[in-house]
Design an enzyme around this catalytic site. Structure first.
Site, PDB file in Angstrom:
ATOM      1  N   TYR A  53       1.378  -4.790 -12.087  1.00 61.26           N
ATOM      2  CA  TYR A  53       2.102  -6.030 -11.812  1.00 61.26           C
ATOM      3  C   TYR A  53       2.559  -6.710 -13.102  1.00 61.26           C
ATOM      4  O   TYR A  53       3.680  -7.200 -13.193  1.00 61.26           O
ATOM      5  CB  TYR A  53       1.238  -6.998 -10.996  1.00 61.26           C
ATOM      6  CG  TYR A  53       0.875  -6.499  -9.624  1.00 61.26           C
ATOM      7  CD1 TYR A  53       1.770  -5.770  -8.841  1.00 61.26           C
ATOM      8  CD2 TYR A  53      -0.379  -6.748  -9.079  1.00 61.26           C
ATOM      9  CE1 TYR A  53       1.430  -5.316  -7.579  1.00 61.26           C
ATOM     10  CE2 TYR A  53      -0.731  -6.306  -7.819  1.00 61.26           C
ATOM     11  CZ  TYR A  53       0.174  -5.589  -7.074  1.00 61.26           C
ATOM     12  OH  TYR A  53      -0.160  -5.148  -5.828  1.00 61.26           O
ATOM     13  N   ARG A 113       2.589   7.312  -7.788  1.00 56.46           N
ATOM     14  CA  ARG A 113       3.206   7.706  -9.055  1.00 56.46           C
ATOM     15  C   ARG A 113       4.573   8.355  -8.845  1.00 56.46           C
ATOM     16  O   ARG A 113       4.999   9.191  -9.626  1.00 56.46           O
ATOM     17  CB  ARG A 113       2.267   8.588  -9.871  1.00 56.46           C
ATOM     18  CG  ARG A 113       0.880   7.939 -10.034  1.00 56.46           C
ATOM     19  CD  ARG A 113       0.075   8.344 -11.194  1.00 56.46           C
ATOM     20  NE  ARG A 113       0.634   8.200 -12.507  1.00 56.46           N
ATOM     21  CZ  ARG A 113       0.715   7.060 -13.208  1.00 56.46           C
ATOM     22  NH1 ARG A 113       0.307   5.935 -12.695  1.00 56.46           N
ATOM     23  NH2 ARG A 113       1.217   7.052 -14.412  1.00 56.46           N
ATOM     24  N   PHE A 162       0.837  -1.192   0.000  1.00 58.33           N
ATOM     25  CA  PHE A 162       0.000   0.000   0.000  1.00 58.33           C
ATOM     26  C   PHE A 162       0.872   1.242   0.000  1.00 58.33           C
ATOM     27  O   PHE A 162       1.823   1.344   0.769  1.00 58.33           O
ATOM     28  CB  PHE A 162      -0.913   0.029   1.231  1.00 58.33           C
ATOM     29  CG  PHE A 162      -1.847   1.209   1.263  1.00 58.33           C
ATOM     30  CD1 PHE A 162      -2.915   1.292   0.393  1.00 58.33           C
ATOM     31  CD2 PHE A 162      -1.648   2.238   2.169  1.00 58.33           C
ATOM     32  CE1 PHE A 162      -3.768   2.392   0.415  1.00 58.33           C
ATOM     33  CE2 PHE A 162      -2.493   3.336   2.201  1.00 58.33           C
ATOM     34  CZ  PHE A 162      -3.560   3.413   1.324  1.00 58.33           C
ATOM     35  N   VAL A 163       0.533   2.160  -0.888  1.00 58.88           N
ATOM     36  CA  VAL A 163       1.152   3.483  -0.935  1.00 58.88           C
ATOM     37  C   VAL A 163       0.027   4.491  -0.778  1.00 58.88           C
ATOM     38  O   VAL A 163      -0.994   4.409  -1.488  1.00 58.88           O
ATOM     39  CB  VAL A 163       1.917   3.708  -2.254  1.00 58.88           C
ATOM     40  CG1 VAL A 163       2.462   5.139  -2.326  1.00 58.88           C
ATOM     41  CG2 VAL A 163       3.042   2.696  -2.399  1.00 58.88           C
TER      42      VAL A 163
END
Length: 164
Positions: free
Chosen positions: A134, A96, A89-90
């Site tokens: 991914y 970006r 998780f970001v």
């Protein structure tokens, strides 16, 4: 020159922020109703005598921007350990910037150091941005595998043990 991004192993002092990140991920995945609020249990499982999982923290200019939580499994076919990525998780404000890629690269480095034959994870089928990301990294989304799960009282019921 100091890099804007630092990836590091989580420390016990990171626990409050890890809990926040887990909640933020659950909200993003629309699964917040599944989150168990138990900081002591998480602390024991991450930093106790026998850790069950590990966390790498991404810091952007000193602020915690994201995390990965992972653990080791074993492949009897390959006769090698595997690294399983449970959470990636970001936070939206930091996306970006290459943070997710850096976190995954850190996991790949750990997998090489641990002589893992695989790095695996699951992705929600509706999360097309993640799937494309991914696949862009070279990962294969396996169409012929489905996750099976016994959880909660179903585990004890199947084992023939009554659970509370």
């Amino acid at each position: 020159m100091v890099s804007l991004l630092q990836i590091r192993a989580a420390q016990p002092t990171d626990l409050p922020e890890i809990l926040k990140l887990i909640r933020e991920l659950a909200i993003f995945e629309e699964l917040e109703h599944q989150v168990v609020e138990d900081p002591d249990l998480l602390a024991e499982h991450l930093f106790g005598r026998q850790p069950y999982a590990y966390v790498q923290i991404a810091e952007w200019e000193g602020a915690i921007a994201g995390y990965v939580l992972y653990f080791l499994t074993y492949s009897s076919f390959r006769k090698q350990p595997s690294l399983y990525l449970e959470d990636l998780f970001v936070r939206p404000a930091y996306r970006r910037q290459g943070i997710a890629t850096a976190l995954l690269r850190q996991l790949a480095t750990i997998a090489v150091e641990q002589q893992c034959g695989r790095v695996e994870w699951a992705v929600l089928d509706w999360n097309q941005r993640a799937i494309a990301f991914y696949e862009g990294l070279g990962a294969k989304v396996l169409p012929d595998w489905r996750i099976c799960r016994l959880e909660g009282s179903a585990i004890g019921n199947f084992a023939g043990i009554l659970t509370a």
